[in-house]
Scaffold this active site. Structure first.
Site, short mmCIF file in Angstrom:
data_model
loop_
_atom_site.label_atom_id
_atom_site.label_comp_id
_atom_site.label_asym_id
_atom_site.label_seq_id
_atom_site.Cartn_x
_atom_site.Cartn_y
_atom_site.Cartn_z
N ASP A 1 86.40 -8.65 50.34
CA ASP A 1 87.76 -9.16 50.48
C ASP A 1 88.65 -8.58 49.39
OD1 ASP A 1 89.80 -11.17 51.51
OD2 ASP A 1 89.64 -11.78 49.41
N TYR B 1 96.37 -8.18 44.49
CA TYR B 1 95.39 -8.11 43.42
C TYR B 1 95.53 -6.80 42.64
CZ TYR B 1 93.17 -11.79 46.25
OH TYR B 1 92.91 -12.93 46.98
N LYS C 1 95.11 -8.87 53.13
CA LYS C 1 96.11 -9.92 53.31
C LYS C 1 97.51 -9.35 53.50
CE LYS C 1 93.15 -12.86 50.51
NZ LYS C 1 92.25 -11.78 50.00
#
Length: 303
Positions: A19, A24, A50
């Site tokens: 993931d 990030y 995402k």
């Protein structure tokens, strides 16, 4: 590169779900994950990322911004509209170096992140076409599954009222420390066959010894409950992080847990916690002493 060595070690240990997110490291995570996985058999692993933030070039980004040690020179702008979702997805394809992303989560929608602006961003998803973009990506085969990656269960339930959700990445709300999501969301997911991925199993680290809860210093009542959990673990010879990592898997809707690691040694420690033997008597005592919700399923025991 340390990131490549970490993913190589995870692969060697049999892990096949990875993931990441544009947010990030301000795009750094997607680049590193893509570099480490792009040469592997694409059908041999599951990859999620995402949408909901567009990353704009910004030369003023500094080390430590938003807590990232080495952020790249991009800064996030929230955009949950149809165009924003599509642009975010396409940008992630480029950074990852992969035309297919198996799971796409709407990232950090909810009042916990947005406060009074939540209604406006939610409207982008509902009326502004954000949810429609997700459905189109799923129907076209560009993604295999769609869902939400959030820290609050209520908004996930709201999304399930709007469209069929395949999977929810729920961080910090179904853990050994708190099970606020257990009845209203996880049980609904079990009925409707919506998968749950649990994030934040250590509640920002307090269940692994760093004193943090929900990204801040833990309040007194949380510290007291952790003290009671620790005492119970010591009585049965169980490490608290092992109990925390194993507990969520007992719920029938939970298909995986996402646990971060910065080094190969941290990864190996996570695996050791997952594999540590925990006696059934520990889980029974956990229930009997009121340390978990009465309705929460327990490992090693059918409730």
């Amino acid at each position: 590169m340390d990131a490549t060595a970490l993913i190589d070690a995870a692969w060697a240990a049999g892990l096949r779900y990875f993931d990441t997110a544009p947010y990030y490291g301000y795009t750094l995570s997607e680049r590193r994950v893509g570099d480490a996985l792009v040469r592997r058999d694409r059908d041999a692993f599951t990859l999620s990322s995402k949408v909901g933030r567009l990353m704009r070039p910004d030369a003023s980004v500094l080390s430590g911004d938003d807590g990232w040690a080495e952020p790249l020179s991009f800064r996030p702008t929230f955009d949950y509209s149809y165009d924003g979702i599509m642009r975010s997805y396409e940008d992630s394809q480029q950074r990852l170096g992969m035309p297919r992303i198996d799971i796409v989560y709407v990232h950090d929608i909810g009042s916990m992140t947005h406060g009074e602006r939540h209604a406006s961003y939610w409207n982008q998803l509902v009326a502004g076409g954000g949810f429609r973009a997700l459905v189109q990506l799923r129907e076209s085969g560009g993604v295999g599954a769609i869902g939400l990656g959030v820290n609050e269960w209520e908004v996930a339930s709201d999304a399930m009222d709007e469209l069929p959700i395949d999977v929810i990445l729920l961080a910090g709300r179904y853990t050994l420390l708190e099970q606020t999501a257990s009845v209203p969301l996880l049980d609904r997911c079990a009925r409707e066959q919506t998968a749950i991925v649990i994030g934040g199993v250590f509640n920002s680290g307090i269940l692994a010894g760093n004193g943090k809860f929900n990204y801040a210093d833990a309040p007194a009542e949380v510290i007291e409950k952790v003290r009671r959990l620790t005492a119970l673990c010591e009585r049965f010879g169980v490490s608290l992080p092992a109990a925390a990592l194993q507990f969520p898997f007992a719920h029938p809707s939970v298909m995986s847990c996402v646990v971060g690691a910065r080094t190969v040694s941290q990864l190996q420690q996570n695996i050791a916690w997952l594999e540590q033997g925990v006696p059934e008597e520990f889980w029974i005592a956990l229930r009997n002493e009121g340390l978990v919700a009465a309705a929460a399923p327990l490992p090693n025991r059918k409730m």
